[in-house]
Write a protein that holds these residues in place. Structure first.
Motif, PDB file in Angstrom:
ATOM      1  N   LYS A 244       0.685  -1.072   0.291  1.00 15.90           N
ATOM      2  CA  LYS A 244       0.460   0.369   0.034  1.00 15.90           C
ATOM      3  C   LYS A 244       0.703   1.280  -0.387  1.00 15.90           C
ATOM      4  N   VAL A 245       2.206   0.809   0.933  1.00 16.86           N
ATOM      5  CA  VAL A 245       3.098   2.381   1.546  1.00 16.86           C
ATOM      6  C   VAL A 245       3.735   2.260  -0.197  1.00 16.86           C
ATOM      7  N   PHE A 246       3.408   1.478  -0.984  1.00 19.69           N
ATOM      8  CA  PHE A 246       4.364   1.653  -2.117  1.00 19.69           C
ATOM      9  C   PHE A 246       4.077   1.990  -3.520  1.00 19.69           C
ATOM     10  N   ASN A 247       2.451   1.765  -3.750  1.00 13.68           N
ATOM     11  CA  ASN A 247       1.757   2.381  -4.548  1.00 13.68           C
ATOM     12  C   ASN A 247       1.129   3.686  -4.360  1.00 13.68           C
ATOM     13  N   VAL A 248       1.370   4.130  -2.974  1.00 11.70           N
ATOM     14  CA  VAL A 248       0.721   5.674  -2.677  1.00 11.70           C
ATOM     15  C   VAL A 248       2.122   6.334  -3.335  1.00 11.70           C
ATOM     16  N   LEU A 249       3.072   6.454  -3.371  1.00  9.85           N
ATOM     17  CA  LEU A 249       4.698   6.795  -3.479  1.00  9.85           C
ATOM     18  C   LEU A 249       5.111   6.730  -4.792  1.00  9.85           C
TER      19      LEU A 249
END
Length: 439
Positions: A244-249
């Protein structure tokens, strides 16, 4: 008590609700100006821009005759149908009439022009990518009633940069106290970690580096994991960034020009902590037009330049996102990755793998057990291998006698298949063979 329909839903658990950022935006919204004014909240993905905008909207919407909060502008601009939906929402919010029909974008603009100029409004445009998306909705300030305010959230701090009348509000990462509070709310449902959970919580808090989204995502995931397994979960994070963090960044990376993507990845892998001018020399040597590319990355809040020492830096989760972009890009075989980092992977590529034509950058550092200052510590670059140079300084003891290295020397022929190599950094590495192999 009747709920105000204009109030937006905000997270139950928040940290920094009374921050200086929110105070400054509130002061701007309440300044009593008769001009049409624009404010921009900017910062990296996951920094809390949307939440901040919702908080100040809720606190100030009653000060205006009407208001509208338009979410996900960037996404809506990709399809006419979704953009028309945004136009419809804006008109409904301002007029409070549900029966609004728009057949096309041009018609929507005309209807918006007729309603936003009738009284003072508060308008929030959330997640704007560029100026074209802003101007697609309306003409500003011409169409607006005096005293109206337009608040924009964006990842691009250079958005409308030449308009000096715009108020700009940079987001800030959470300090440790606020990070602990936000983590505890999401992991334990209270404002501070349980006494027996403090020690196992702090590594996660430090790992998130004050980025609200990362704290919320990781803490929420830990809430359903037995604390006995937290250590294993933390160790997993050292190898894989949370999805989830990867997708946002990674959206910020995906929006970059291909050349700027290369610059970002070179910095993420090899140039954090290095002097800006030195890095620009390297990037220009790779034919990447470093100065304008770096400016774009700074504007997108992906890279920072220390104003006192001129050193490049980036949030470590953004750096990890860059590493993950390279790791995930198919085919995922090590030798087909565009960049190689770390002694284990570098040796595997150079000594064992034949398929390595995709490699654009490689860093191999053999820590010198005898003298940390003996490494040449230079970076070599070029559009082709023909422009590369390598230096190796053999370690000696205080008597000038050669000292044996624990690592194997590298044959120069290992580089012959790397026709796309731009950047090579070798530290304390012994080479043997013919330098014609670098051609």
């Amino acid at each position: 008590m009747k709920l105000d329909p204009r109030q937006l839903d905000i997270p139950k658990y928040m940290a920094g609700v009374e921050s200086s950022l929110i105070h400054n935006i509130n002061s701007w919204l309440q300044n009593g100006s008769s001009k049409v004014e624009i404010g921009i909240i900017h910062g990296p993905g996951g920094a809390g821009k949307t939440t901040t905008a919702k908080v100040v909207y809720n606190r100030n919407c009653r000060r205006f005759k009407s208001g509208s909060f338009l979410a996900n502008v960037r996404t809506a601009c990709r399809k006419d149908s979704e953009f028309i939906h945004l136009q419809t929402q804006l008109i409904r919010n301002i007029t409070r009439y549900e029966d609004v029909k728009i057949d096309n974008i041009s018609q929507g603009r005309e209807k918006i022009k007729n309603v936003i100029g009738t009284h003072k409004i508060l308008l929030v445009l959330d997640d704007v990518e560029d100026a074209a998306q802003f101007h697609k909705m309306f003409d500003c300030p011409d169409w607006f009633f005096a005293g109206s305010k337009i608040l924009i959230t964006t990842r691009d701090q250079h958005l409308l940069v030449n308009d000096i009348t715009i108020s700009r509000f940079p987001t800030c990462l959470l300090d440790q106290e606020k990070s602990v509070e936000l983590f505890a709310y999401h992991a334990f449902g209270q404002a501070y970690p349980l006494v027996d959970k403090i020690n196992i919580s702090m590594p996660f808090i430090i790992y998130c580096g004050g980025l609200p989204l990362a704290i919320e995502v990781l803490a929420s995931s830990l809430r359903s994991i037995n604390s006995i397994m937290w250590k294993s979960q933390y160790e997993r994070l050292q190898d894989y960034l949370d999805e989830k963090v990867f997708n946002v960044l990674s959206w910020s990376f995906d929006s970059l020009h291909d050349t700027v993507k290369d610059i970002f990845l070179h910095i993420a892998f090899y140039m954090t902590g290095r002097n800006k001018e030195y890095a620009l020399k390297i990037l220009d040597g790779c034919g990447l037009h470093g100065e304008i590319g770096l400016e774009d990355l700074v504007g997108k809040c992906l890279v920072s330049v220390d104003e006192y020492h001129d050193i490049l830096s980036m949030h470590h989760l953004i750096q990890r996102m860059g590493h993950e972009v390279v790791r995930q890009k198919p085919p995922i075989e090590l030798g087909r990755r565009s960049r190689i980092l770390g002694q284990k992977d570098a040796y595997k590529v150079l000594l064992n793998l034949k398929k390595k034509s995709a490699v654009k950058g490689l860093h191999l550092d053999n820590p010198d057990p005898y003298d940390d200052d003996r490494s040449s510590n230079k970076m070599y670059f070029g559009n082709t291998m023909k422009r590369m140079r390598t230096t190796y300084i053999r370690p000696t003891n205080s008597l000038g006698q050669d000292l044996q290295r624990p690592n194997k020397p590298i044959k120069t022929s290992a580089f012959t298949e790397m026709e796309n190599m731009d950047l090579l950094l070798l530290e304390n590495v012994e080479l043997y063979g013919c330098f014609d192999d670098f051609h």
